[in-house]
Scaffold this motif. Structure first.
Motif, short mmCIF file in Angstrom:
data_model
loop_
_atom_site.label_atom_id
_atom_site.label_comp_id
_atom_site.label_asym_id
_atom_site.label_seq_id
_atom_site.Cartn_x
_atom_site.Cartn_y
_atom_site.Cartn_z
N LEU A 137 42.24 43.07 45.67
CA LEU A 137 41.48 44.32 45.76
C LEU A 137 40.02 44.10 45.36
N PRO A 138 39.06 44.56 46.17
CA PRO A 138 37.64 44.44 45.81
C PRO A 138 37.32 45.03 44.45
N ALA A 139 37.96 46.15 44.11
CA ALA A 139 37.70 46.79 42.81
C ALA A 139 38.10 45.87 41.67
N HIS A 140 39.20 45.13 41.84
CA HIS A 140 39.64 44.20 40.80
C HIS A 140 38.73 42.98 40.74
N GLN A 141 38.20 42.55 41.88
CA GLN A 141 37.25 41.45 41.88
C GLN A 141 36.02 41.82 41.06
N ILE A 142 35.52 43.03 41.25
CA ILE A 142 34.33 43.49 40.54
C ILE A 142 34.61 43.60 39.04
N VAL A 147 30.86 39.17 40.01
CA VAL A 147 30.39 39.20 41.39
C VAL A 147 29.22 40.16 41.58
N LEU A 148 29.15 41.20 40.75
CA LEU A 148 28.05 42.16 40.85
C LEU A 148 27.14 42.17 39.63
N CYS A 149 27.63 41.64 38.52
CA CYS A 149 26.79 41.55 37.32
C CYS A 149 27.29 40.41 36.46
N SER A 150 26.39 39.87 35.66
CA SER A 150 26.73 38.79 34.74
C SER A 150 26.73 39.31 33.31
N LEU A 151 27.19 38.48 32.39
CA LEU A 151 27.14 38.85 30.98
C LEU A 151 25.69 39.09 30.54
#
Length: 246
Positions: A137-142, A147-151
């Motif tokens: 699921l894309p939501a779980h990937q995020i 994938v969209l933000c780093s620490l």
């Protein structure tokens, strides 16, 4: 969004969950860790809020002046908003405290009052970019992978939101402790408190909770390891004897 499913956090406080946006025990642990010291006059925010579990728990347990929930995914904020409307319909006196915001945490200027928050929380993606097997699921990937933000993005956003002396609390896998401390310090969030969580005395910790304070002096307390046994789980994750799935 599929047919909504609700968890009952109190007789009048409902939380919408879905296959895409739900929660685990780490959210309860972070809310408990961050809630210590949160006052009624404080302004707080949860970054990457998902279904809003941390924001709702901090609202339920601490009643801050404002409790923002920020997420880049529209469905997450839709669930958050649905939870608000259903809870208000049951008579929950929200008084505008819980505030959902669909936004990229890297672009909060003009959308939130920067430099005014007393507490920021985040349960960030556990895996760095390019590592681990991506979820279907894309939501779980995020939620699970950077994938969209780093620490660093998370710490930068927290630092921008917090006022001097404000607290930033997050949880991550222990193998990323060095990343946490380095990123916090790089963004003026001096690590002040840390606690490992383990299943029992003979296993390695599976989670670390860390608190940093903006522009504070160096000194960190390492708290005793929290043993997440059945008794501790019941104390931290229990949300009322009358709680039920709806």
């Amino acid at each position: 969004m599929q047919q909504p499913h609700f968890e009952q956090l109190s007789p009048t406080l409902l939380l919408s969950t879905s296959r895409e946006h739900t929660f685990g025990s780490d959210a309860f642990l972070l809310a408990d860790f961050a809630g210590k010291g949160l006052r009624h006059k404080d302004r707080a925010a949860d970054l990457g809020t998902g279904c809003g579990i941390i924001a709702f728990l901090l609202y339920k347990n601490c009643r801050p002046k404002e409790m923002w929930g920020v997420d880049i995914q529209p469905q997450a904020i839709e669930q958050f908003s649905l939870s608000l409307s259903r809870s208000e319909a049951l008579g929950e006196p929200l008084d505008g405290i819980l505030r959902p915001l669909c936004a990229d945490l890297k672009e909060l200027r003009g959308k939130m009052p920067l430099g005014t928050f007393d507490l920021v929380t985040c349960n960030p993606p556990y895996k760095t970019g390019g590592t681990g097997i991506l979820s279907e699921l894309p939501a779980h990937q995020i939620a699970r992978h950077e994938v969209l933000c780093s620490l660093d993005d998370v710490c930068a956003a927290a630092s921008a939101l917090l006022k001097t002396g404000g607290r930033f609390c997050l949880c991550l896998r222990p193998e990323r402790l060095c990343d946490i401390l380095c990123s916090m310090r790089a963004h003026r969030l001096e690590p002040k408190r840390a606690q490992f969580v383990a299943k029992n005395d003979s296993t390695q910790p599976w989670l670390v909770l860390v608190e940093g304070k903006k522009d504070a002096r160096p000194y960190m307390d390492v708290l005793p390891t929290l043993i997440f046994d059945k008794e501790t789980a019941a104390r931290i994750t229990h949300y009322g004897s009358d709680s039920e799935k709806m």
